[in-house]
Design a protein around this motif. Structure first.
Motif, PDB file in Angstrom:
ATOM      1  N   CYS A  69      25.181  -0.473  29.238  1.00 14.70           N
ATOM      2  CA  CYS A  69      25.503  -1.172  27.988  1.00 14.70           C
ATOM      3  C   CYS A  69      24.517  -2.308  27.710  1.00 14.70           C
ATOM      4  CB  CYS A  69      26.932  -1.715  28.043  1.00 14.70           C
ATOM      5  SG  CYS A  69      28.209  -0.437  28.047  1.00 14.70           S
ATOM      6  N   THR A 101      32.949   3.443  26.281  1.00 21.29           N
ATOM      7  CA  THR A 101      32.275   2.196  25.911  1.00 21.29           C
ATOM      8  C   THR A 101      30.764   2.363  26.000  1.00 21.29           C
ATOM      9  OG1 THR A 101      34.159   0.896  26.728  1.00 21.29           O
ATOM     10  CG2 THR A 101      32.066  -0.269  26.420  1.00 21.29           C
ATOM     11  N   ASP A 103      29.196   5.161  25.806  1.00 23.46           N
ATOM     12  CA  ASP A 103      28.842   6.097  24.734  1.00 23.46           C
ATOM     13  C   ASP A 103      28.610   5.349  23.417  1.00 23.46           C
ATOM     14  OD1 ASP A 103      28.827   8.977  23.601  1.00 23.46           O
ATOM     15  OD2 ASP A 103      30.356   7.983  22.389  1.00 23.46           O
ATOM     16  N   HIS A 104      29.471   4.384  23.118  1.00 24.79           N
ATOM     17  CA  HIS A 104      29.313   3.593  21.897  1.00 24.79           C
ATOM     18  C   HIS A 104      28.092   2.675  21.998  1.00 24.79           C
ATOM     19  CE1 HIS A 104      33.120   4.262  19.501  1.00 24.79           C
ATOM     20  NE2 HIS A 104      33.319   4.986  20.588  1.00 24.79           N
ATOM     21  N   ASN A 107      25.096   4.565  21.314  1.00 28.03           N
ATOM     22  CA  ASN A 107      25.171   5.316  20.059  1.00 28.03           C
ATOM     23  C   ASN A 107      25.178   6.831  20.310  1.00 28.03           C
ATOM     24  OD1 ASN A 107      25.421   5.523  17.264  1.00 28.03           O
ATOM     25  ND2 ASN A 107      23.206   5.629  16.939  1.00 28.03           N
ATOM     26  N   GLY A 108      26.035   7.225  21.262  1.00 31.66           N
ATOM     27  CA  GLY A 108      26.220   8.658  21.529  1.00 31.66           C
ATOM     28  C   GLY A 108      25.198   9.249  22.474  1.00 31.66           C
ATOM     29  N   PRO A 173      34.932   8.850  21.845  1.00 36.22           N
ATOM     30  CA  PRO A 173      33.465   8.836  21.825  1.00 36.22           C
ATOM     31  C   PRO A 173      32.925   9.136  20.436  1.00 36.22           C
ATOM     32  CG  PRO A 173      34.277  10.820  22.901  1.00 36.22           C
ATOM     33  CD  PRO A 173      35.468   9.955  22.640  1.00 36.22           C
ATOM     34  N   ILE A 174      31.663   8.796  20.230  1.00 35.01           N
ATOM     35  CA  ILE A 174      31.031   9.010  18.924  1.00 35.01           C
ATOM     36  C   ILE A 174      30.951  10.496  18.598  1.00 35.01           C
ATOM     37  CG2 ILE A 174      28.811   8.812  17.702  1.00 35.01           C
ATOM     38  CD1 ILE A 174      28.518   6.053  19.046  1.00 35.01           C
TER      39      ILE A 174
END
Length: 363
Positions: A69, A101, A103-104, A107-108, A173-174
């Protein structure tokens, strides 16, 4: 063919986004972060290496999810993965929350690399390390259940290891959250065939990889899946030099020979040797703090050269290209490179990474 690389896990944390950005610019498809509490060497062995001048311990690891992150905003395209996590240190709901988290944050671009676990990160901390594959399978079922639940939908589950009663999981998830499994044995291959988007084993010679890939494809068909849906990958420890005699010299260095001790005894037995630790299940058994420097130094004396050639993809750039081409023919489309050349000789940091760039350019 695409390539991944390993992320730095030691302080300072400011190096992590810089490295991720640099790897993206070099053309790497993914950067993989170890989820560890321990490294691979007894402390008394590490502190005598040149690396100890900068890193006083080999057991200095950031939390993999926090690191991802933190690094993600410095990049735009490169994927981030855990290589690999497990379900003993985190409840499946907590693990999934961290994964989503990440994943966000990416941005995927996050891959949940997951496996049965390694003793060194579990047993010394008083965590029960029983039935790792069965526990992983149940945890994955729970995570898939949570991902497929509707907003506000109560989730109930009664298993051997976990119990959910009117739970919810509403951070989604995105896109699709890919699960890549570090699978080697039959039960793990079946789990990969049932739930996996990718297969990420480590240290498998082409013949062994081909045998397991065939099983994976067979199991996938039995589950009604197209085997092509599962990305075939491999995590390789690499030693490279322009001179063959230098490669041989590097492979004799004690710090590199330690990694051959991490192989399961079956690899030794297949070539007619005995593992220095006897009947040994590799990382499922290995705990570096249980060994003294003297015990490790004695053990590595019994590591045959043939075994070093299994523990590492080693050779000149031309030889390594040929070995990678063998994997490519077996359907491998993603190779994670862990360049350990300079662990054998720190003066080869710059030259070895230049040779890795040269190898990648062939693909």
């Amino acid at each position: 063919m695409e390539f991944g690389t390993v992320a730095p896990t030691f302080p300072p944390i400011s190096e992590v986004p810089k490295t991720a950005k640099r790897m993206e610019e070099k053309g790497y498809a993914a950067i993989w972060v170890a989820d560890h509490l321990m490294g691979w060497y007894p402390h008394d062995l590490w502190k005598e290496t040149i690396f100890a001048m900068r890193y006083p311990s080999c057991h200095m690891f950031y939390d993999a999810f926090c690191e991802i992150c933190y690094a993600a905003p410095a990049t735009e395209k490169i994927k981030f993965g855990t290589s690999v996590t497990e379900v003993f240190r985190r409840h499946p709901a907590v693990l999934l929350q961290q994964a989503v988290t990440a994943d966000h944050a990416t941005n995927g671009r996050f891959i949940l690399g997951i496996g049965a676990g390694e003793a060194e990160n579990i047993v010394p901390y008083g965590i029960d390390f029983e039935k790792p594959v069965a526990r992983l399978e149940e945890a994955v079922e729970i995570m898939k259940l949570m991902l497929n639940s509707d907003y506000g939908e109560p989730i109930n589950f009664e298993g051997k290891f976990y119990r959910l009663e009117d739970a919810v999981f509403d951070v989604k998830p995105i896109g699709e959250l890919p699960f890549w499994f570090g699978a080697h044995g039959n039960r793990m291959l079946k789990l990969t065939a049932k739930h996996g988007d990718g297969w990420l084993p480590t240290t498998l010679p082409p013949e062994a990889y081909a045998e397991r890939a065939e099983k994976l494809e067979k199991y996938a068909k039995e589950f009604g899946r197209d085997p092509e849906e599962i990305t075939k990958a491999i995590f390789v420890s690499l030693v490279v030099d322009e001179k063959p005699e230098e490669v041989e010299r590097l492979l004799q260095s004690p710090i590199l020979k330690v990694h051959a001790l991490l192989l399961p005894s079956e690899f030794y037995e297949a070539l007619g040797y005995k593992h220095p630790f006897g009947k040994f299940y590799g990382l499922l058994d290995y705990i570096p703090t249980k060994y003294t420097k003297e015990q490790i130094m004695e053990a590595i004396k019994d590591v045959p050269d043939e075994i070093m050639r299994i523990a590492y993809i080693a050779g000149t750039p031309e030889e390594i290209v040929q070995q990678f081409e063998q994997y490519e023919k077996l359907g491998v489309s993603h190779i994670v490179i862990w360049n350990l050349t300079y662990f054998g000789d720190v003066s080869k940091i710059k030259s070895s990474y230049a040779l890795v760039d040269e190898i990648m350019s062939h693909f």
